[in-house]
Scaffold this active site. Structure first.
Site, mmCIF file in Angstrom:
data_model
loop_
_atom_site.group_PDB
_atom_site.id
_atom_site.type_symbol
_atom_site.label_atom_id
_atom_site.label_comp_id
_atom_site.label_asym_id
_atom_site.label_seq_id
_atom_site.Cartn_x
_atom_site.Cartn_y
_atom_site.Cartn_z
ATOM 1 N N GLY A 65 52.120 51.712 85.476
ATOM 2 C CA GLY A 65 53.499 51.591 84.990
ATOM 3 C C GLY A 65 53.564 51.095 83.564
ATOM 4 O O GLY A 65 52.561 51.049 82.857
ATOM 5 N N SER A 66 54.772 50.708 83.164
ATOM 6 C CA SER A 66 55.036 50.366 81.767
ATOM 7 C C SER A 66 54.135 49.246 81.262
ATOM 8 O O SER A 66 53.838 48.292 81.969
ATOM 9 C CB SER A 66 56.492 49.922 81.633
ATOM 10 O OG SER A 66 56.698 49.322 80.372
ATOM 11 N N SER A 67 53.748 49.374 79.972
ATOM 12 C CA SER A 67 52.929 48.324 79.370
ATOM 13 C C SER A 67 53.742 47.049 79.144
ATOM 14 O O SER A 67 53.184 46.006 78.818
ATOM 15 C CB SER A 67 52.323 48.807 78.054
ATOM 16 O OG SER A 67 53.333 49.090 77.120
#
Lengths: 145, 400
Positions: A65-67
């Site tokens: 998922g998102s950093s």
């Protein structure tokens, strides 16, 4: 007979930590699955719902998922509910690496084979829920005593 | 007591640091620099980098308050106490237009401005743009940069002849604060030759077709660099931006290379079935309440193209165009802004369709756009359905 078991690891973020093992066989999305106030993993598909990250040595494949998930790790640490140490077993993704770096959480990498060894040894030693392990990334070793 | 030692078969080579870098890491140049080096060392070790290399330009993401939240804000405030960027550093969009405040809570707006101030304090240029390559001069061919915006990173490697990995918000910020980046992956020449290729079998007629191909490519190709066969190298910028944004959105691939098919490398075909499946995944509504253009933000060429196609007609639905402030100002001088405003367009600078809090489930069920990147983030983050159409078909269907 008592014995120490030592598993060699690769240092990603330096430090020494002690805690009970928390094993997730699936990747974790820090942004969506973790409650930063309580440290609980809130997802139900991860095999350890109702578990808490606080004070644990988290062993998991990698994050997904998102950093922005790196800031979730930072937030866990600010709220005193972060794991004491983290070990990745598949890849060390950029989110976990940078999240641990800004939060001063020791982070190591071991391969799947070593992860299997770690889990088996804890089982052999008895109560795997209570066993504590030491993650010493400066010495690049994981100790089960 | 006996000791059993189990060895792990992984590469344990350490990244080399110069004496100056060691000093930075140890805190001799302040806490922010030390934190930045810790990030770079961790990422360097994770990616088996042998050293750090200098970069010429950093582009930082992680600006929207609704994505980085309070923990991101706290971190940036800490960094801004003694951090200063070492190279030109541009900044991704925030949630709304600084000069045209939306109806969001005062607390939200204040926190968004706190984030902006923290970045400005460390010397970041407040571009609030995901197309920095259309605002700032591009360094010479082969220069190393550090771009956190995925669409800009893919375009940089594939079209602008500059080199970056697909960075994260924190890795690009660390590179901005140190002027360094781990020498790994796409920064190494031999990793910039495709070992796999997507063979396009479709006629790509417009920017949406390029976006769909990009999204398919990013989702399918797990390697950092891919070839794409049967696409024109001389297509217009909107098509290239759409292709790069599609690739950047759906996976970890950070570079494409237009090429002829080769007999010797692995191939993935992109035909009618693949295009339809990609469109079905991203097109989640037949129609929408709002038209948006700009994810990535529009440059002057694209705004001019819309103006030309409009020929003075009016949109029959509300229409927002997202663009950088500097592009807005230039377009104003050329008369493009006034002309499009007469056509019913509302301009939003400093923000982008993707991840803006201005478009959410509370005020819109669905929108119409030509951007696959906007479609992906609207669906997954903002929970808004999307009707995907090309620019020409939007103008044909929604103007009088």
């Amino acid at each position: 007979m008592r014995f120490d078991l030592e598993i060699k690891c690769k240092k990603i973020v330096g430090g020494r930590a002690k805690g009970k093992l928390l094993l997730s066989k699936k990747p974790i999305n820090f942004l969506g699955m973790v409650n930063t106030k309580s440290g609980e993993i809130t997802s139900s598909n991860n095999g350890f719902e109702k578990q808490n990250l606080k004070g644990k040595i988290l062993v998991f494949p990698n994050s997904i998922g998102s950093s922005v998930g790196a800031y979730t790790i930072y937030s866990l640490k600010s709220n005193n509910v972060a794991p004491n140490g983290i070990i990745c077993t598949n890849i060390v993704d950029i989110t976990t690496a940078s999240g641990c770096a800004i939060s001063n959480i020791p982070l190591a990498f071991i391969d799947n084979q070593s992860c299997g060894d770690l889990v088996n040894c804890i089982k052999i030693l008895g109560n795997d829920k209570e066993s504590e392990i030491i993650l010493d990334t400066e010495e690049e070793k994981i100790i089960i005593d | 007591m006996d000791k059993i030692i189990l060895y792990c078969a992984i590469n344990k080579t350490k990244m080399h640091l110069t004496r100056e870098e060691e000093k930075g890491l140890s805190g001799e140049y302040g806490e922010a620099t030390s934190t930045a080096y810790r990030i770079l060392v961790a990422i360097g070790e994770a990616t088996d980098a042998e050293k750090l290399v200098p970069i010429k330009w950093a582009h930082v993401s992680g600006v929207n308050y609704n994505t980085i939240g309070d923990s991101g804000l706290e971190f940036l405030k800490e960094i801004s106490k003694d951090g200063k960027v070492k190279v030109n550093t541009s900044l991704n969009p925030m949630g709304f237009d600084r000069e045209n405040l939306p109806e969001l809570s005062p607390e939200f707006i204040e926190k968004q401005f706190e984030i902006a101030r923290a970045y400005e304090k460390i010397g970041v240029i407040p571009t609030f743009s995901c197309i920095p390559y259309e605002i700032l001069p591009i360094p010479q061919e082969g220069a190393q940069v550090s771009f956190a915006e995925s669409s800009a990173a893919v375009l940089a490697n594939s079209h602008l002849n500059i080199i970056t990995n697909k960075e994260s918000a924190l890795s690009a910020l660390a590179s901005a604060l140190t002027g360094k980046s781990p020498y790994s992956d796409l920064r190494i020449d031999e990793n910039r030759t495709p070992m796999v290729e997507v063979v396009n079998e479709m006629d790509l007629e417009n920017e949406l077709d390029y976006g769909l191909l990009g999204y398919f490519t990013g989702k399918t190709i797990q390697k950092s660099c891919t070839g794409i066969c049967n696409i024109s190298e001389n297509t217009d910028m909107w098509n290239l931006k759409s292709l790069a944004a599609g690739i950047g959105t759906s996976g970890s691939c950070g570079m494409f290379q237009p090429k002829k098919p080769s007999k010797f490398i692995e191939k993935v075909n992109y035909g009618k079935r693949e295009m339809n499946e990609t469109r079905d995944e991203l097109n989640t509504s037949e129609d929408g309440q709002l038209i948006t253009f700009g994810s990535p933000q529009l440059g002057i060429e694209e705004m001019s193209k819309i103006q030309t196609l409009m020929e003075g007609k009016k949109f029959t639905k509300p229409c927002k165009i997202f663009c950088p402030k500097s592009v807005f100002c230039k377009a104003k001088q050329y008369g493009i802004i006034d002309s499009l405003q007469r056509s019913g367009v509302e301009f939003v600078s400093d923000a982008c369709t993707c991840l803006t809090p201005l478009i959410n489930k509370k005020n819109y069920d669905s929108i119409i756009t030509n951007s696959v990147k906007a479609s992906y983030y609207m669906k997954t983050s903002n929970k808004v359905s999307v009707s995907l159409k090309s620019l020409k078909s939007i103008i044909k269907g929604y103007t009088v």
